[in-house]
Write a protein that holds these residues in place. Sequence first.
Motif, PDB file in Angstrom:
ATOM      1  N   SER A  46      20.229   4.029  54.633  1.00 32.51           N
ATOM      2  CA  SER A  46      19.566   5.176  54.028  1.00 32.51           C
ATOM      3  C   SER A  46      20.362   5.657  52.811  1.00 32.51           C
ATOM      4  O   SER A  46      21.585   5.764  52.859  1.00 32.51           O
ATOM      5  CB  SER A  46      19.469   6.284  55.084  1.00 32.51           C
ATOM      6  OG  SER A  46      18.820   7.378  54.527  1.00 32.51           O
ATOM      7  N   GLY A  47      19.660   5.901  51.720  1.00 35.72           N
ATOM      8  CA  GLY A  47      20.317   6.437  50.524  1.00 35.72           C
ATOM      9  C   GLY A  47      20.914   5.388  49.607  1.00 35.72           C
ATOM     10  O   GLY A  47      21.532   5.720  48.599  1.00 35.72           O
ATOM     11  N   LYS A  50      17.014   1.884  47.700  1.00 39.84           N
ATOM     12  CA  LYS A  50      15.876   0.964  47.863  1.00 39.84           C
ATOM     13  C   LYS A  50      14.581   1.563  47.314  1.00 39.84           C
ATOM     14  O   LYS A  50      13.881   0.938  46.522  1.00 39.84           O
ATOM     15  CB  LYS A  50      15.623   0.629  49.356  1.00 39.84           C
ATOM     16  CG  LYS A  50      16.819   0.167  50.129  1.00 39.84           C
ATOM     17  CD  LYS A  50      16.486  -0.053  51.593  1.00 39.84           C
ATOM     18  CE  LYS A  50      16.138   1.170  52.416  1.00 39.84           C
ATOM     19  NZ  LYS A  50      17.224   2.057  52.799  1.00 39.84           N
ATOM     20  N   THR A  51      14.284   2.790  47.775  1.00 37.08           N
ATOM     21  CA  THR A  51      13.023   3.411  47.359  1.00 37.08           C
ATOM     22  C   THR A  51      13.025   3.684  45.864  1.00 37.08           C
ATOM     23  O   THR A  51      12.002   3.507  45.194  1.00 37.08           O
ATOM     24  CB  THR A  51      12.802   4.715  48.151  1.00 37.08           C
ATOM     25  OG1 THR A  51      12.774   4.372  49.535  1.00 37.08           O
ATOM     26  CG2 THR A  51      11.497   5.391  47.786  1.00 37.08           C
ATOM     27  N   THR A  52      14.167   4.084  45.341  1.00 35.40           N
ATOM     28  CA  THR A  52      14.261   4.334  43.899  1.00 35.40           C
ATOM     29  C   THR A  52      13.916   3.068  43.130  1.00 35.40           C
ATOM     30  O   THR A  52      13.140   3.105  42.161  1.00 35.40           O
ATOM     31  CB  THR A  52      15.685   4.820  43.540  1.00 35.40           C
ATOM     32  OG1 THR A  52      15.947   6.004  44.289  1.00 35.40           O
ATOM     33  CG2 THR A  52      15.825   5.090  42.060  1.00 35.40           C
TER      34      THR A  52
HETATM   35  P1  ATP Z   1      15.958   5.866  52.644  1.00 30.61           P
HETATM   36  O1  ATP Z   1      16.031   4.584  53.431  1.00 30.61           O
HETATM   37  O2  ATP Z   1      16.582   7.026  53.364  1.00 30.61           O
HETATM   38  O3  ATP Z   1      14.597   6.166  52.101  1.00 30.61           O
HETATM   39  P2  ATP Z   1      16.811   4.726  50.102  1.00 30.61           P
HETATM   40  O4  ATP Z   1      17.755   3.583  50.217  1.00 30.61           O
HETATM   41  O5  ATP Z   1      15.392   4.425  49.848  1.00 30.61           O
HETATM   42  O6  ATP Z   1      16.953   5.668  51.377  1.00 30.61           O
HETATM   43  P3  ATP Z   1      16.672   6.388  47.756  1.00 30.61           P
HETATM   44  O7  ATP Z   1      15.563   7.229  48.289  1.00 30.61           O
HETATM   45  O8  ATP Z   1      16.366   5.413  46.706  1.00 30.61           O
HETATM   46  O9  ATP Z   1      17.412   5.645  48.963  1.00 30.61           O
HETATM   47  O10 ATP Z   1      17.827   7.379  47.268  1.00 30.61           O
HETATM   48  C1  ATP Z   1      19.019   6.911  46.629  1.00 30.61           C
HETATM   49  C2  ATP Z   1      19.882   8.123  46.262  1.00 30.61           C
HETATM   50  O11 ATP Z   1      19.239   8.861  45.237  1.00 30.61           O
HETATM   51  C3  ATP Z   1      20.108   9.095  47.402  1.00 30.61           C
HETATM   52  O12 ATP Z   1      21.415   9.595  47.288  1.00 30.61           O
HETATM   53  C4  ATP Z   1      19.071  10.173  47.139  1.00 30.61           C
HETATM   54  O13 ATP Z   1      19.500  11.410  47.675  1.00 30.61           O
HETATM   55  C5  ATP Z   1      19.018  10.181  45.636  1.00 30.61           C
HETATM   56  N1  ATP Z   1      17.681  10.590  45.134  1.00 30.61           N
HETATM   57  C6  ATP Z   1      16.516   9.905  45.294  1.00 30.61           C
HETATM   58  N2  ATP Z   1      15.497  10.542  44.690  1.00 30.61           N
HETATM   59  C7  ATP Z   1      16.016  11.666  44.113  1.00 30.61           C
HETATM   60  C8  ATP Z   1      15.478  12.738  43.353  1.00 30.61           C
HETATM   61  N3  ATP Z   1      14.193  12.772  43.007  1.00 30.61           N
HETATM   62  N4  ATP Z   1      16.334  13.712  42.969  1.00 30.61           N
HETATM   63  C9  ATP Z   1      17.638  13.670  43.274  1.00 30.61           C
HETATM   64  N5  ATP Z   1      18.220  12.699  43.994  1.00 30.61           N
HETATM   65  C10 ATP Z   1      17.428  11.699  44.417  1.00 30.61           C
END
Ligand code: ATP
Length: 355
Positions: A46-47, A50-52
């Motif tokens: 998590s974090g 990936k989603t970004t």
């Molecule tokens: P998860 O499995 O929990 O969804 P992830 O691997 O998809 O996590 P992301 O959602 O891409 O992770 O987030 C990556 C980092 O960027 C995290 O630290 C998150 O808090 C931060 N982040 C993501 N979107 C934003 C936003 N719109 N504003 C500020 N910080 C963000």
Amino acid sequence: MQQRQVAIQIQALSMCFGQGDDQVKALDSVSLDIQDNEFFTLLGPSGCGKTTLLRLIAGFEQPTSGHLSLFGKRLEGSMPFERPINTVFQSYALFPHLTVAKNIAFGLEMQKKPASEIDRIVEEMLVLVKLKGMGNRKPNQLSGGQQQRVALARALANHPKVLLLDESLSALDLKLRKEMQVELKRLQRETGITFIFVTHDQEEALTMSDRIAVLSGGVVQQIGTPSEIYDAPVNRFVADFIGETNFLNAVVVADGLDLGNGLGTLAFNTSGLTMGKPVTLAIRPERLCFDESGLPGVIDNVVYMGTDTVYHVTLPGQPMMQVRLQNDYGANAAYPVGTNVRVGILTESIRVLED
Ligand code: ATP
């Protein structure tokens, strides 16, 4: 063999959120190529970003720096709806007031396709996702797994070049999830569309993907086939995140890897390694056995797991090791707690990590 085309090329892509002290670097110079017709998985905790990365590919966000191309064409400046890329969200995002058929037809109607063509594609999609005859139902008359299939049908109906799947199976219970893993793989194979699948579940990634990119802290740690990632992790993070791993401390010596604490030296070809350097040995529990010429230890705990039994073994001066042995039919744990054993390690099962 014909060289596959690159579907998505990601070059030094970075994404920062916020300003000053509150700034978060969600992606840090990520570069990778995703091939046409590939089932590619972005895997990480998590974090990790990936989603970004998925949102940047879809066009919901613009990168701080770096480039994205689709079949050689830069994506900068194009809106999400202009990209031949669809997304299946974890929540399915179905329209509750529309029938299954209308949900599937939605994108096609927006594109103003002729009604007869829409009907034909909707029928085709219902067959593809195994929901034939359910076109007139509303989403609330479907199970979670069926709703998932409608979301997939809707996303595939206008035949995108790339399908993005964000934690798409995580809302399903374990049995259904396993079923949908097989289904997704089949859909990818049958449609030939490039799938980019996001998950934090390493087992899911290993079973489904052609290739996996392991991410941590916004940085790509390793890209490879499931077996490359599992059998040859490049660093401790990957070894630890994917499957169970034993980590032993050793020092590189001329004829092998010295484990210290009276355990002696494991014979190993140390060419390419730095003499005298402390290293970590990563070894999978199922690659170990009990063997008379192995390292002396004591069984601390026994975990019966049906097909296998996992023995927790303490060796002098080393972290606890797990040894995973297959059970014979009807046999229970053959070695009780407190048994003195010797743990056999095959040279080819050792990964030396220098970080
Ligand atoms: P998860 O499995 O929990 O969804 P992830 O691997 O998809 O996590 P992301 O959602 O891409 O992770 O987030 C990556 C980092 O960027 C995290 O630290 C998150 O808090 C931060 N982040 C993501 N979107 C934003 C936003 N719109 N504003 C500020 N910080 C963000």
